[in-house]
Scaffold this motif. Structure first.
Motif, PDB file in Angstrom:
ATOM      1  N   SER A   1      12.552  18.176  21.890  1.00 51.13           N
ATOM      2  CA  SER A   1      11.416  18.874  21.282  1.00 51.13           C
ATOM      3  C   SER A   1      11.530  18.923  19.757  1.00 51.13           C
ATOM      4  O   SER A   1      10.567  19.258  19.077  1.00 51.13           O
ATOM      5  CB  SER A   1      11.306  20.291  21.842  1.00 51.13           C
ATOM      6  N   ASP A   2      12.709  18.585  19.214  1.00 51.78           N
ATOM      7  CA  ASP A   2      12.855  18.520  17.752  1.00 51.78           C
ATOM      8  C   ASP A   2      12.437  17.156  17.205  1.00 51.78           C
ATOM      9  O   ASP A   2      12.429  16.946  15.999  1.00 51.78           O
ATOM     10  CB  ASP A   2      14.314  18.756  17.351  1.00 51.78           C
TER      11      ASP A   2
ATOM     12  N   PHE B   1       4.838  17.193  14.137  1.00 46.51           N
ATOM     13  CA  PHE B   1       4.680  18.516  14.743  1.00 46.51           C
ATOM     14  C   PHE B   1       5.986  19.310  14.759  1.00 46.51           C
ATOM     15  O   PHE B   1       5.989  20.504  14.463  1.00 46.51           O
ATOM     16  CB  PHE B   1       4.113  18.402  16.157  1.00 46.51           C
ATOM     17  N   SER B   2       7.096  18.649  15.087  1.00 47.23           N
ATOM     18  CA  SER B   2       8.372  19.368  15.137  1.00 47.23           C
ATOM     19  C   SER B   2       8.691  19.987  13.783  1.00 47.23           C
ATOM     20  O   SER B   2       9.091  21.141  13.681  1.00 47.23           O
ATOM     21  CB  SER B   2       9.514  18.421  15.527  1.00 47.23           C
ATOM     22  N   TRP B   3       8.472  19.188  12.729  1.00 45.98           N
ATOM     23  CA  TRP B   3       8.789  19.656  11.371  1.00 45.98           C
ATOM     24  C   TRP B   3       7.920  20.872  11.028  1.00 45.98           C
ATOM     25  O   TRP B   3       8.406  21.886  10.518  1.00 45.98           O
ATOM     26  CB  TRP B   3       8.560  18.524  10.361  1.00 45.98           C
ATOM     27  N   VAL B   4       6.632  20.791  11.356  1.00 47.86           N
ATOM     28  CA  VAL B   4       5.710  21.895  11.060  1.00 47.86           C
ATOM     29  C   VAL B   4       6.088  23.131  11.885  1.00 47.86           C
ATOM     30  O   VAL B   4       6.192  24.246  11.358  1.00 47.86           O
ATOM     31  CB  VAL B   4       4.247  21.469  11.339  1.00 47.86           C
ATOM     32  N   CYS B   5       6.334  22.941  13.211  1.00 50.71           N
ATOM     33  CA  CYS B   5       6.655  24.074  14.097  1.00 50.71           C
ATOM     34  C   CYS B   5       7.951  24.760  13.672  1.00 50.71           C
ATOM     35  O   CYS B   5       8.092  25.980  13.777  1.00 50.71           O
ATOM     36  CB  CYS B   5       6.797  23.614  15.545  1.00 50.71           C
ATOM     37  N   LEU B   6       8.919  23.977  13.197  1.00 53.21           N
ATOM     38  CA  LEU B   6      10.213  24.552  12.817  1.00 53.21           C
ATOM     39  C   LEU B   6      10.169  25.085  11.378  1.00 53.21           C
ATOM     40  O   LEU B   6      11.171  25.579  10.863  1.00 53.21           O
ATOM     41  CB  LEU B   6      11.316  23.494  12.926  1.00 53.21           C
TER      42      LEU B   6
ATOM     43  N   ARG C   1      16.691  23.869  13.702  1.00 53.95           N
ATOM     44  CA  ARG C   1      16.638  24.931  14.711  1.00 53.95           C
ATOM     45  C   ARG C   1      17.972  25.704  14.796  1.00 53.95           C
ATOM     46  O   ARG C   1      17.990  26.915  15.009  1.00 53.95           O
ATOM     47  CB  ARG C   1      16.337  24.301  16.077  1.00 53.95           C
TER      48      ARG C   1
END
Ligand SMILES: [Zn+2]
Length: 255
Positions: free
Chosen positions: A49-50, A55-60, A65
């Motif tokens: 999920s990373d 998207f991963s960069w934005v979500c994190l 993490r």
């Protein structure tokens, strides 16, 4: 149909951008390409999920993490640019029949190489020479298979490579770095002669304008090293995209 194609191109492109990021980092660290991706700070392996592009960069929130240290902007930027360039390549040639697929393949490969060396130069002010030379041979061979004249490509590579080499020598490395002539070889081997001269002119116009703007805004001083590969890459792509109208113009200009 067109929307589906565009969505597919964006997903493929961002995945290729992810791979481009891996290539950039592993070229610098001289690691093998096939290990698992890990955080550069805490070295822990990243989970699936990373690894979703952008998207991963934005979500994190741009942080790892596990250790919460920042993840470099290079990752989402490269994924985004590669997604857009793949979309452009697909839309330009999607309706050209079987030969279109080969043209899309070439354009995506070219974009990939240019994005990798641009990110590399922006981060470290360096050119990965072996990668550039290998890509030059691969791209030139691909173009020749697509029916481009080998003589024109060799001539283009020599002219641009030698021109930039002389500039480096004359300015004692002040105007650009010693790696830039190798990127000039790549540009010439992709565009051929005489289109490569226009590609170089476009690179100088964009590079000159950006450098002037940065000087006026005092972001840089006269002594700051400004990466030149991004401009060579932009000149190559722009001349490549508009090669047909540009060639007609050039023929008029020469007479
Ligand atoms: Zn970490």
């Amino acid at each position: 149909m067109l929307l589906l194609l565009a969505a597919f191109a964006l997903i493929l492109g961002s995945a290729l951008g992810s791979f481009a990021n891996v290539v950039v980092i592993r070229l610098k660290e001289k690691e093998s390409l096939w290990g698992r991706s890990h955080c550069v700070h805490c070295h822990r392996n990243l989970c699936t999920s990373d690894l979703v592009p952008i998207f991963s960069w934005v979500c994190l929130g741009g942080k790892c993490r596990m250790c919460r240290k920042p993840i470099h902007w290079q990752y989402p930027a490269v994924e985004f640019v590669m997604a857009i360039l793949t979309l452009v390549a697909v839309l330009r040639h999607a309706f050209e029949g079987p030969m279109g697929a080969w043209a899309i393949g070439f354009e995506i490969l070219l974009s990939f190489v240019l994005v990798v060396i641009t990110a590399f130069d922006l981060r470290w002010k360096l050119v990965p020479m072996e990668f550039v030379l290998g890509s030059t041979i691969l791209l030139a061979a691909y173009r020749i298979l697509l029916g481009f004249s080998a003589l024109q490509l060799v001539l283009g590579a020599l002219v641009i490579g030698i021109l930039l080499g002389m500039l480096v020598f004359a300015s004692r490395g002040m105007m650009m770095g010693e790696g830039d002539p190798f990127v000039g070889l790549l540009m010439g081997a992709v565009l051929g002669f005489p289109l490569s001269l226009l590609g170089l002119l476009i690179a100088f116009i964009i590079g000159g304008s950006v450098a002037a703007a940065l000087l006026i805004e005092r972001v840089v001083t006269r002594k700051t090293e400004v990466a030149f590969v991004p401009f060579l890459a932009a000149g190559t792509l722009i001349a490549f995209w508009w090669s047909q109208p540009l060639e007609v113009l050039l023929r008029y200009a020469i007479g």
